[in-house]
Enzyme design. Sequence first.
Site, mmCIF file in Angstrom:
data_model
loop_
_atom_site.group_PDB
_atom_site.id
_atom_site.type_symbol
_atom_site.label_atom_id
_atom_site.label_comp_id
_atom_site.label_asym_id
_atom_site.label_seq_id
_atom_site.Cartn_x
_atom_site.Cartn_y
_atom_site.Cartn_z
ATOM 1 N N GLY A 238 4.997 -26.850 -26.266
ATOM 2 C CA GLY A 238 4.331 -28.220 -26.460
ATOM 3 C C GLY A 238 4.955 -29.397 -26.852
ATOM 4 N N SER A 239 4.254 -30.022 -27.405
ATOM 5 C CA SER A 239 4.945 -31.240 -28.029
ATOM 6 C C SER A 239 5.948 -31.208 -28.986
ATOM 7 C CB SER A 239 4.000 -32.390 -28.329
ATOM 8 O OG SER A 239 3.501 -31.900 -29.641
ATOM 9 N N SER A 240 7.229 -32.042 -29.128
ATOM 10 C CA SER A 240 8.066 -32.236 -29.952
ATOM 11 C C SER A 240 7.463 -32.316 -31.386
ATOM 12 C CB SER A 240 9.044 -33.216 -29.810
ATOM 13 O OG SER A 240 9.599 -32.881 -28.410
ATOM 14 N N ALA A 241 6.583 -33.169 -31.269
ATOM 15 C CA ALA A 241 5.727 -33.272 -33.002
ATOM 16 C C ALA A 241 5.271 -31.877 -33.322
ATOM 17 C CB ALA A 241 4.831 -34.308 -32.773
ATOM 18 N N THR A 242 4.360 -31.403 -32.495
ATOM 19 C CA THR A 242 4.136 -30.052 -33.076
ATOM 20 C C THR A 242 4.928 -28.809 -33.169
ATOM 21 O OG1 THR A 242 1.871 -30.624 -31.778
ATOM 22 C CG2 THR A 242 2.277 -28.479 -32.714
ATOM 23 N N GLY A 243 5.872 -28.883 -32.271
ATOM 24 C CA GLY A 243 6.946 -28.255 -32.561
ATOM 25 C C GLY A 243 8.051 -28.283 -34.079
ATOM 26 N N GLU A 260 9.977 -24.561 -27.086
ATOM 27 C CA GLU A 260 10.165 -25.168 -25.678
ATOM 28 C C GLU A 260 9.221 -26.399 -25.597
ATOM 29 O OE1 GLU A 260 9.186 -27.024 -22.655
ATOM 30 O OE2 GLU A 260 8.756 -25.222 -21.346
ATOM 31 N N CYS A 294 6.518 -30.528 -18.628
ATOM 32 C CA CYS A 294 7.642 -30.879 -19.782
ATOM 33 C C CYS A 294 8.773 -31.154 -19.171
ATOM 34 C CB CYS A 294 7.459 -29.573 -20.601
ATOM 35 S SG CYS A 294 8.033 -28.221 -19.889
#
Length: 500
Positions: A238-243, A260, A294
């Site tokens: 998913g997104s970098s922020a959520t990661g 990822e 992505c």
Amino acid sequence: MSMPIPSRQLFIDGEWREPIKKNRIPIINPSNEEIIGDIPAGSSEDIEVAVAAARRALKRNKGREWAATSGAHRARYLRAIAAKVTERKDHFVKLETIDSGKPFDEAVLDIDDVATCFEYFAGQAEAMDAKQKAPVTLPMERFKSHVLRQPIGVVGLITPWNYPLLMATWKIAPALAAGCTAVLKPSELASITCLEFGEVCNEVGLPPGVLNIVTGLGPDAGAPLAAHPDVDKVAFTGSSATGSKVMASAAQLVKPVTLELGGKSPIIVFEDVDIDQVVEWTMFGCFWTNGQICSATSRLLVHESIAAEFIDRLVKWTKNIKISDPFEEGCRLGPVISKGQYDKIMKFISTAKSEGATILCGGSRPEHLKKGYFIEPTIISDISTSMQIWREEVFGPVLCVKTFSSEDEALELANDTEYGLASAVFSKDLERCERVSKLLESGAVWVNCSQPCFVHAPWGGIKRSGFGRELGEWGIENYLNIKQVTSDISNEPWGWYKSP
């Protein structure tokens, strides 16, 4: 195309269970903005039940029903799943198309890849048997050592909406092959096929609790799964922020994660290429899956000596893309996933214009499509490297263009990003391609192509695109603990301490 959408509950412990809070989330068809059904809205309470079911399945009969069985035993289930998905391919393809908005032809390839992935990891499970008790050479003859590969335990799998069932499969197949049990939390924006997959698990007789599927919003279901103390590992796409949030939650328990995340991948085009051939690859690299990839190669770097001709051909080809309902024959660009995503992409485009960029084509809703979250494929030039559109992931059909004059400049521009998922380079000079490939800062490099992805090869990023590798032999290693077993094979006393 209209079709009935199956109404499912949560899939927990081999059964369909109503969410404890009894809430549902509407399913919106991105092609026409109509509500076509709903999915269960799981909560932390449902995650608790699902994790407990996965833990029981892991430990049941001392693991002899799943975790401690041979890889060959688990492979039979994976192959049965592959066969069942293939048998129900038409059903899955239609549901994936209507739910995600991707062109029908792309959904066909996705579901084929789902079956291929389960077949591949069935083979990996079998191969793991031969690696068990692999000997370790020691410098002392008195000792003998070997290695055991054992499932890491209960895993939490949090997956995105751009390839709903395929991205889930990238995690489910290796996790199950390794002997793990799992709780899957797919994106609430596209969960239909993941829920339908629960029925496949029942049809092949997968032991209860080995795979549990809890749909719901990220804060309500995904976050509790990532933070659960009885989950041994989390794999997230998913997104970098959520990661970052997933990683922070896991850090509290020193729990391993595979991430990822986002990307802003470059595509470098040197002056010696076949222009039309590379134009098509450039489009495929950015507009495939409606631009929602992505790894999208969304930053085009083209050599200044061919830039004018290349960009002219690129714009003409792009204007020729068929944008339509994804079920229409020949559709090559469907809607983006949601109103929120549509608004976000349009804001990126408007900000680029306000910062001085030029929209060469696209940038708005197609005139012939009054409903649905459709955005014309967009090409933007006159960009500085400080602009938002150049630096941030758009996750839509938007391509940015810059020129370069030398190989060194191309590499500097390509690597000037916080992301590092993928890159592409085009040239007839294969020595140059090899040289550039080594210097590109990304987890994957495509040479004279963009986006081909195979289950046999590793997949993952560097920098803020995450870490860990999925797919290939590396994919199953993600879900294994390595244990050394060392034995004293001598009958002699150790002799370190004096006897009394």
